[in-house]
Design an enzyme around this catalytic site. Structure first.
Site, short mmCIF file in Angstrom:
data_model
loop_
_atom_site.label_atom_id
_atom_site.label_comp_id
_atom_site.label_asym_id
_atom_site.label_seq_id
_atom_site.Cartn_x
_atom_site.Cartn_y
_atom_site.Cartn_z
N SER A 60 0.82 -1.22 0.00
CA SER A 60 0.00 0.00 0.00
C SER A 60 0.85 1.27 0.00
CB SER A 60 -0.93 -0.01 1.21
OG SER A 60 -0.16 0.00 2.40
N SER A 61 2.10 1.20 -0.42
CA SER A 61 2.97 2.37 -0.37
C SER A 61 2.54 3.48 -1.34
CB SER A 61 4.42 1.97 -0.66
OG SER A 61 4.57 1.59 -1.99
N MET A 62 1.78 3.15 -2.37
CA MET A 62 1.31 4.16 -3.32
C MET A 62 -0.19 4.45 -3.18
SD MET A 62 3.64 5.58 -5.09
CE MET A 62 2.73 6.30 -6.45
N LYS A 109 7.29 4.19 -7.14
CA LYS A 109 7.15 5.42 -6.34
C LYS A 109 6.95 6.60 -7.28
CE LYS A 109 8.38 3.12 -2.62
NZ LYS A 109 7.32 2.37 -2.04
#
Length: 194
Positions: A60-62, A109
């Site tokens: 879920s980093s983006m 990213k």
């Protein structure tokens, strides 16, 4: 043998001016594609695999831009002709000094700064060259503080849109531009349960 000749109604139907555009007039489109069709398919498949790829989003980093389970299309050709731009979402190989990732690990990213820029995070805002950035795409404001960092030439600074749950340049510094694999184009599949 008159029964083998086409009737007048058939001739009228086929030669009628408004029907001439119909592709079924020759029925050739139903044939199996020959060598030229196979060759075209092969060329398209080779170009697709050379200049693009489909990737899976595992974290879920983006978030909220990309969600866990999304399938995305990444194109690999544009950075041969132009340099990466701010706000491009890119996939890249992890920096060599990072442990815990496989040799072929690829992350995704957003580029927030390029070579020559100064990056800083404080009071929940990202500052590039001393100017607070308007980021309406992030999940929440960063809860961490980042001292002023210089991005060297040939590098980019990448951060995840989920700033507080992303392993990115604020942890390991600027990313060499040569590590960039491709640029995010679109999400081609999003699971319905999210």
């Amino acid at each position: 043998m008159s029964f083998l000749r086409p009737c007048a109604l058939y001739k009228l139907f086929i030669t009628f001016p408004s029907r001439r555009w119909m592709p079924c007039q020759s029925w050739g489109f139903l044939r199996w594609p020959g060598f030229d069709g196979f060759f075209r398919f092969l060329v398209i498949a080779l170009l697709w695999s050379t200049f693009s790829e489909i990737r899976f989003i595992p974290s879920s980093s983006m978030y909220p831009t990309l969600r866990v389970g999304d399938r995305i299309i990444v194109e690999k050709a544009s950075y041969f002709f132009r340099s990466p731009a701010i706000n491009d979402i890119v996939t890249f190989r992890t920096p060599e000094q990072e442990t815990g990732f496989g040799k072929d690990a690829v992350l995704i990213k957003r580029i927030v700064a390029k070579g020559g820029d100064l990056v800083q995070v404080h009071h929940g805002s990202l500052y590039v060259n001393g100017v607070a950035q308007n980021e309406d795409f992030i999940a929440e404001r960063p809860s961490y503080t980042l001292e002023l960092q210089y991005v060297p030439s040939g590098h980019v600074y990448v951060l995840g849109d989920n700033r507080n749950n992303s392993y990115d340049s604020h942890d390991w510094g600027p990313l060499p531009a040569e590590n960039i694999v491709g640029r995010y184009v679109m999400c081609c599949y999003r699971p319905s349960n999210h």
